[in-house]
Motif scaffolding. Structure first.
Motif, PDB file in Angstrom:
ATOM      1  N   THR A 137     -11.142  -2.724  -8.903  1.00 44.42           N
ATOM      2  CA  THR A 137     -11.163  -3.579 -10.092  1.00 44.42           C
ATOM      3  C   THR A 137     -10.977  -5.052  -9.716  1.00 44.42           C
ATOM      4  O   THR A 137     -11.671  -5.940 -10.216  1.00 44.42           O
ATOM      5  CB  THR A 137     -10.028  -3.163 -11.063  1.00 44.42           C
ATOM      6  OG1 THR A 137     -10.146  -1.766 -11.304  1.00 44.42           O
ATOM      7  CG2 THR A 137     -10.082  -3.937 -12.356  1.00 44.42           C
ATOM      8  N   ILE A 138     -10.026  -5.277  -8.791  1.00 48.64           N
ATOM      9  CA  ILE A 138      -9.794  -6.669  -8.363  1.00 48.64           C
ATOM     10  C   ILE A 138     -11.021  -7.184  -7.617  1.00 48.64           C
ATOM     11  O   ILE A 138     -11.472  -8.310  -7.826  1.00 48.64           O
ATOM     12  CB  ILE A 138      -8.537  -6.764  -7.467  1.00 48.64           C
ATOM     13  CG1 ILE A 138      -7.319  -6.189  -8.192  1.00 48.64           C
ATOM     14  CG2 ILE A 138      -8.290  -8.211  -7.058  1.00 48.64           C
ATOM     15  CD1 ILE A 138      -6.062  -6.101  -7.332  1.00 48.64           C
ATOM     16  N   ALA A 139     -11.587  -6.319  -6.769  1.00 47.40           N
ATOM     17  CA  ALA A 139     -12.764  -6.730  -5.984  1.00 47.40           C
ATOM     18  C   ALA A 139     -13.920  -7.138  -6.904  1.00 47.40           C
ATOM     19  O   ALA A 139     -14.666  -8.078  -6.607  1.00 47.40           O
ATOM     20  CB  ALA A 139     -13.197  -5.598  -5.053  1.00 47.40           C
ATOM     21  N   GLU A 140     -14.066  -6.436  -8.040  1.00 44.53           N
ATOM     22  CA  GLU A 140     -15.145  -6.783  -8.967  1.00 44.53           C
ATOM     23  C   GLU A 140     -14.922  -8.167  -9.573  1.00 44.53           C
ATOM     24  O   GLU A 140     -15.865  -8.901  -9.844  1.00 44.53           O
ATOM     25  CB  GLU A 140     -15.234  -5.739 -10.093  1.00 44.53           C
ATOM     26  CG  GLU A 140     -15.996  -4.501  -9.654  1.00 44.53           C
ATOM     27  CD  GLU A 140     -15.713  -3.288 -10.529  1.00 44.53           C
ATOM     28  OE1 GLU A 140     -15.193  -3.452 -11.656  1.00 44.53           O
ATOM     29  OE2 GLU A 140     -16.000  -2.166 -10.064  1.00 44.53           O
ATOM     30  N   THR A 141     -13.654  -8.530  -9.768  1.00 44.25           N
ATOM     31  CA  THR A 141     -13.348  -9.828 -10.386  1.00 44.25           C
ATOM     32  C   THR A 141     -13.392 -10.980  -9.385  1.00 44.25           C
ATOM     33  O   THR A 141     -13.978 -12.024  -9.660  1.00 44.25           O
ATOM     34  CB  THR A 141     -11.944  -9.785 -11.027  1.00 44.25           C
ATOM     35  OG1 THR A 141     -11.858  -8.622 -11.825  1.00 44.25           O
ATOM     36  CG2 THR A 141     -11.676 -11.015 -11.861  1.00 44.25           C
ATOM     37  N   VAL A 142     -12.738 -10.810  -8.229  1.00 43.74           N
ATOM     38  CA  VAL A 142     -12.591 -11.963  -7.326  1.00 43.74           C
ATOM     39  C   VAL A 142     -13.553 -11.910  -6.145  1.00 43.74           C
ATOM     40  O   VAL A 142     -13.659 -12.870  -5.394  1.00 43.74           O
ATOM     41  CB  VAL A 142     -11.144 -12.107  -6.790  1.00 43.74           C
ATOM     42  CG1 VAL A 142     -10.151 -12.162  -7.936  1.00 43.74           C
ATOM     43  CG2 VAL A 142     -10.779 -10.996  -5.829  1.00 43.74           C
ATOM     44  N   GLU A 143     -14.278 -10.816  -5.984  1.00 41.06           N
ATOM     45  CA  GLU A 143     -15.132 -10.578  -4.821  1.00 41.06           C
ATOM     46  C   GLU A 143     -14.298 -10.488  -3.551  1.00 41.06           C
ATOM     47  O   GLU A 143     -13.093 -10.735  -3.575  1.00 41.06           O
ATOM     48  CB  GLU A 143     -16.227 -11.641  -4.727  1.00 41.06           C
ATOM     49  CG  GLU A 143     -16.986 -11.683  -6.061  1.00 41.06           C
ATOM     50  CD  GLU A 143     -18.299 -12.421  -6.013  1.00 41.06           C
ATOM     51  OE1 GLU A 143     -18.397 -13.412  -5.273  1.00 41.06           O
ATOM     52  OE2 GLU A 143     -19.199 -11.995  -6.733  1.00 41.06           O
ATOM     53  N   THR A 144     -14.943 -10.118  -2.472  1.00 40.89           N
ATOM     54  CA  THR A 144     -14.227  -9.892  -1.209  1.00 40.89           C
ATOM     55  C   THR A 144     -14.595 -10.993  -0.221  1.00 40.89           C
ATOM     56  O   THR A 144     -15.629 -11.636  -0.404  1.00 40.89           O
ATOM     57  CB  THR A 144     -14.615  -8.520  -0.616  1.00 40.89           C
ATOM     58  OG1 THR A 144     -16.031  -8.463  -0.525  1.00 40.89           O
ATOM     59  CG2 THR A 144     -14.075  -7.382  -1.446  1.00 40.89           C
ATOM     60  N   PRO A 145     -13.778 -11.187   0.820  1.00 36.81           N
ATOM     61  CA  PRO A 145     -12.469 -10.588   1.053  1.00 36.81           C
ATOM     62  C   PRO A 145     -11.389 -11.260   0.192  1.00 36.81           C
ATOM     63  O   PRO A 145     -11.589 -12.381  -0.271  1.00 36.81           O
ATOM     64  CB  PRO A 145     -12.211 -10.870   2.546  1.00 36.81           C
ATOM     65  CG  PRO A 145     -13.239 -11.849   2.997  1.00 36.81           C
ATOM     66  CD  PRO A 145     -14.231 -12.064   1.930  1.00 36.81           C
ATOM     67  N   PHE A 146     -10.266 -10.556   0.002  1.00 32.54           N
ATOM     68  CA  PHE A 146      -9.118 -11.176  -0.671  1.00 32.54           C
ATOM     69  C   PHE A 146      -7.833 -10.525  -0.189  1.00 32.54           C
ATOM     70  O   PHE A 146      -7.837  -9.376   0.258  1.00 32.54           O
ATOM     71  CB  PHE A 146      -9.238 -11.058  -2.201  1.00 32.54           C
ATOM     72  CG  PHE A 146      -9.205  -9.647  -2.732  1.00 32.54           C
ATOM     73  CD1 PHE A 146      -8.003  -9.051  -3.107  1.00 32.54           C
ATOM     74  CD2 PHE A 146     -10.384  -8.906  -2.868  1.00 32.54           C
ATOM     75  CE1 PHE A 146      -7.977  -7.749  -3.593  1.00 32.54           C
ATOM     76  CE2 PHE A 146     -10.362  -7.595  -3.352  1.00 32.54           C
ATOM     77  CZ  PHE A 146      -9.159  -7.020  -3.716  1.00 32.54           C
ATOM     78  N   TYR A 147      -6.755 -11.291  -0.279  1.00 26.12           N
ATOM     79  CA  TYR A 147      -5.420 -10.754  -0.030  1.00 26.12           C
ATOM     80  C   TYR A 147      -4.856 -10.240  -1.338  1.00 26.12           C
ATOM     81  O   TYR A 147      -5.042 -10.880  -2.383  1.00 26.12           O
ATOM     82  CB  TYR A 147      -4.479 -11.836   0.518  1.00 26.12           C
ATOM     83  CG  TYR A 147      -4.631 -12.037   2.007  1.00 26.12           C
ATOM     84  CD1 TYR A 147      -3.972 -11.216   2.915  1.00 26.12           C
ATOM     85  CD2 TYR A 147      -5.443 -13.053   2.515  1.00 26.12           C
ATOM     86  CE1 TYR A 147      -4.112 -11.387   4.276  1.00 26.12           C
ATOM     87  CE2 TYR A 147      -5.586 -13.238   3.883  1.00 26.12           C
ATOM     88  CZ  TYR A 147      -4.917 -12.396   4.764  1.00 26.12           C
ATOM     89  OH  TYR A 147      -5.061 -12.566   6.113  1.00 26.12           O
ATOM     90  N   CYS A 148      -4.197  -9.094  -1.288  1.00 25.09           N
ATOM     91  CA  CYS A 148      -3.568  -8.523  -2.469  1.00 25.09           C
ATOM     92  C   CYS A 148      -2.104  -8.220  -2.160  1.00 25.09           C
ATOM     93  O   CYS A 148      -1.812  -7.552  -1.172  1.00 25.09           O
ATOM     94  CB  CYS A 148      -4.301  -7.248  -2.860  1.00 25.09           C
ATOM     95  SG  CYS A 148      -3.555  -6.446  -4.276  1.00 25.09           S
ATOM     96  N   TYR A 149      -1.208  -8.748  -2.989  1.00 27.46           N
ATOM     97  CA  TYR A 149       0.229  -8.521  -2.802  1.00 27.46           C
ATOM     98  C   TYR A 149       0.788  -7.722  -3.966  1.00 27.46           C
ATOM     99  O   TYR A 149       0.329  -7.878  -5.099  1.00 27.46           O
ATOM    100  CB  TYR A 149       0.987  -9.855  -2.710  1.00 27.46           C
ATOM    101  CG  TYR A 149       0.405 -10.844  -1.740  1.00 27.46           C
ATOM    102  CD1 TYR A 149       0.121 -10.473  -0.420  1.00 27.46           C
ATOM    103  CD2 TYR A 149       0.121 -12.154  -2.119  1.00 27.46           C
ATOM    104  CE1 TYR A 149      -0.411 -11.387   0.486  1.00 27.46           C
ATOM    105  CE2 TYR A 149      -0.416 -13.075  -1.232  1.00 27.46           C
ATOM    106  CZ  TYR A 149      -0.686 -12.683   0.067  1.00 27.46           C
ATOM    107  OH  TYR A 149      -1.224 -13.587   0.948  1.00 27.46           O
ATOM    108  N   SER A 150       1.782  -6.905  -3.681  1.00 32.42           N
ATOM    109  CA  SER A 150       2.460  -6.130  -4.725  1.00 32.42           C
ATOM    110  C   SER A 150       3.842  -6.732  -4.980  1.00 32.42           C
ATOM    111  O   SER A 150       4.680  -6.782  -4.069  1.00 32.42           O
ATOM    112  CB  SER A 150       2.597  -4.677  -4.264  1.00 32.42           C
ATOM    113  OG  SER A 150       3.745  -4.079  -4.822  1.00 32.42           O
ATOM    114  N   GLN A 151       4.057  -7.175  -6.197  1.00 32.55           N
ATOM    115  CA  GLN A 151       5.348  -7.800  -6.526  1.00 32.55           C
ATOM    116  C   GLN A 151       6.496  -6.809  -6.376  1.00 32.55           C
ATOM    117  O   GLN A 151       7.559  -7.163  -5.859  1.00 32.55           O
ATOM    118  CB  GLN A 151       5.316  -8.381  -7.951  1.00 32.55           C
ATOM    119  CG  GLN A 151       6.615  -9.090  -8.306  1.00 32.55           C
ATOM    120  CD  GLN A 151       6.502  -9.972  -9.526  1.00 32.55           C
ATOM    121  OE1 GLN A 151       5.418 -10.470  -9.854  1.00 32.55           O
ATOM    122  NE2 GLN A 151       7.613 -10.189 -10.204  1.00 32.55           N
TER     123      GLN A 151
END
Ligand SMILES: *Cc1c(COP(=O)(O)O)cnc(C)c1O
Length: 420
Positions: A20-34
């Motif tokens: 879902t995040i990839a569809e919004t921001v495209e790749t590559p991206f860093y993803c952090y869990s709060q």
């Protein structure tokens, strides 16, 4: 422990599918869990129960404003190594009286910035720095609170590039000379000596070097006290390692026990500067396979992330676990592949001979344990824009750094006036 798990066949960050995040921001991206960041901070703090301890998060591990803010909201202080990091820590609402400034080459401007913000303490690493700080504080009509960083000459048994406490390393003042330098520093009119600091290296997976350094520190405190110095604070640095490839590492509570055993009864406030152990497991780098390429002897998965986005493999020979975002079915055939970026350097390799289910162009992969020394070390090599950072909390996500654009890069560049 982290909050990146498969749910309904897809890898998620907390309750958000990475797809879902990839569809919004495209790749590559860093993803952090709060939740993961918060949990690690909590576990580390709880490991120090019974000690008079302040935890100053080492901002250089991950300096995103939102990440620092999450930790500040939990009560963390900050350990900064530049004027830029000091500005970030203050912008993230870390109180100045919980900020420590470390680093071997602080400039006049940086020392002045730290003094004007009235931070808790400046960790000084050399005699020339002491002299400069005394002069700058005098010119501002201020007193500088100073800890001397000592080099305890212990080998941290970590990667050569992140061992910092051996005699040949550039950090700190040789422990054999601390007695003399501390006495001289105490005489300086604008320096207020408050204690000692050490930091022997990063990604330590063995507790013995910590134990040896803490014992040495204890001995030095005894000598300084015998000289009549009052020691208010001991900064024990950071460095606790984390499992990158599943191999066991000491837990925060085992580390806390070593502190209790060696310094538990010393009666001096302690400061800790953890970085990696707080944020390392709390981040992934999500990337998409651009091509799958076969040669006579190897199969390459070529990703849209590269060494400029995550330098650790090429810089430290670091191994990161890599997972397909689509959950592999039970009993699926695995094949050994090399996972490589598109940059024209052989070092642009994330993993070799790595077992993955059959991958196709377009498939997403998550490079794990990328929350520390990941995004902060990225460069724009090959004119590749810095990638976005996304923070997830439960079922929500937020872009906490936008993807840079090539236009932004070009805005900083000019032709000289002799080219028409
Ligand atoms: C890098 C650094 C830290 C943090 O180290 P980690 O291995 O990330 O815990 C703490 N203190 C100082 C002085 C540092 O340079």
């Amino acid at each position: 422990m982290d909050h990146f798990n498969y749910k309904d066949g897809a890898l998620t960050a907390e309750d958000v599918p990475l797809e879902t995040i990839a569809e919004t921001v495209e790749t590559p991206f860093y993803c952090y869990s709060q939740a993961t960041i918060e949990r690690h901070y909590q576990v580390f703090s709880e490991a120090l129960t019974g000690l008079s301890a302040t935890v100053c998060y080492a901002v250089k591990a991950n300096s995103n404003l939102a990440v620092i803010r999450v930790l500040a909201d939990m009560g963390a202080g900050a350990d900064v190594v530049s004027s830029g990091e000091l500005t970030r820590a203050l912008a993230a609402c870390v109180p100045a009286d919980k900020i420590i400034f470390s680093g071997v080459g602080k400039t006049r401007e940086e020392l002045s910035h730290a003094l004007q913000e009235n931070i808790l303490q400046i960790n000084v690493e050399s005699e020339p720095e002491l002299a400069l700080l005394d002069e700058v504080a005098g010119s501002l009509g201020l007193q500088a609170s100073v800890a001397l960083r000592i080099n305890p000459d212990v080998d941290a048994n970590t990667h050569d590039k992140i061992a910092t406490g051996r005699q040949e390393d550039k950090f700190g003042i040789e422990w054999t000379r601390v007695h003399e330098v501390y006495a001289r520093a105490s005489q300086l009119p604008h320096i207020n000596m408050v204690g000692l600091a050490i930091h022997i290296g990063s990604q330590l997976t063995d507790l013995d070097p910590f134990r040896n350094a803490f014992i040495r520190l204890r001995d030095i405190v005894a000598i300084l006290k015998a000289d009549g110095h009052e020691i208010l604070r001991l900064d024990l640095g950071g460095g606790l390692g984390i499992p990158y490839d599943g191999s066991p590492t000491p837990t925060p509570s085992e580390y806390g026990r070593v502190v209790l055993e060696t310094l538990g009864d010393i009666g001096i406030d302690l400061v800790f500067e953890p970085g990696r152990v707080i944020v390392g497991n709390a981040g992934l780098l999500v990337t998409r396979a651009v091509f799958v390429k076969e040669s006579a002897t190897r199969r390459f998965v070529i990703t849209d992330a590269a060494m400029n986005d995550l330098m650790r493999p090429t810089l430290y020979d670091a191994k990161h676990d890599i997972q397909p975002v689509k959950e592999p079915q039970n009993g699926v055939n695995m094949e050994n592949v090399d996972i490589v970026g598109p940059v024209c350097e052989t070092g642009d390799t994330f993993a070799t001979n790595y077992a993955l289910p059959s991958m196709e162009a377009g498939d997403l992969l998550a490079i794990r344990t990328a929350g520390a020394y990941g995004a902060v070390m990225a460069s724009t090599y090959n004119s590749r824009p810095l990638v976005p950072e996304v923070l997830v909390k439960e079922d929500r996500f937020s872009i906490i750094r936008e993807r840079m654009t090539v236009d932004t890069m070009l805005e900083y560049e000019n032709l000289p006036n002799w080219i028409k």
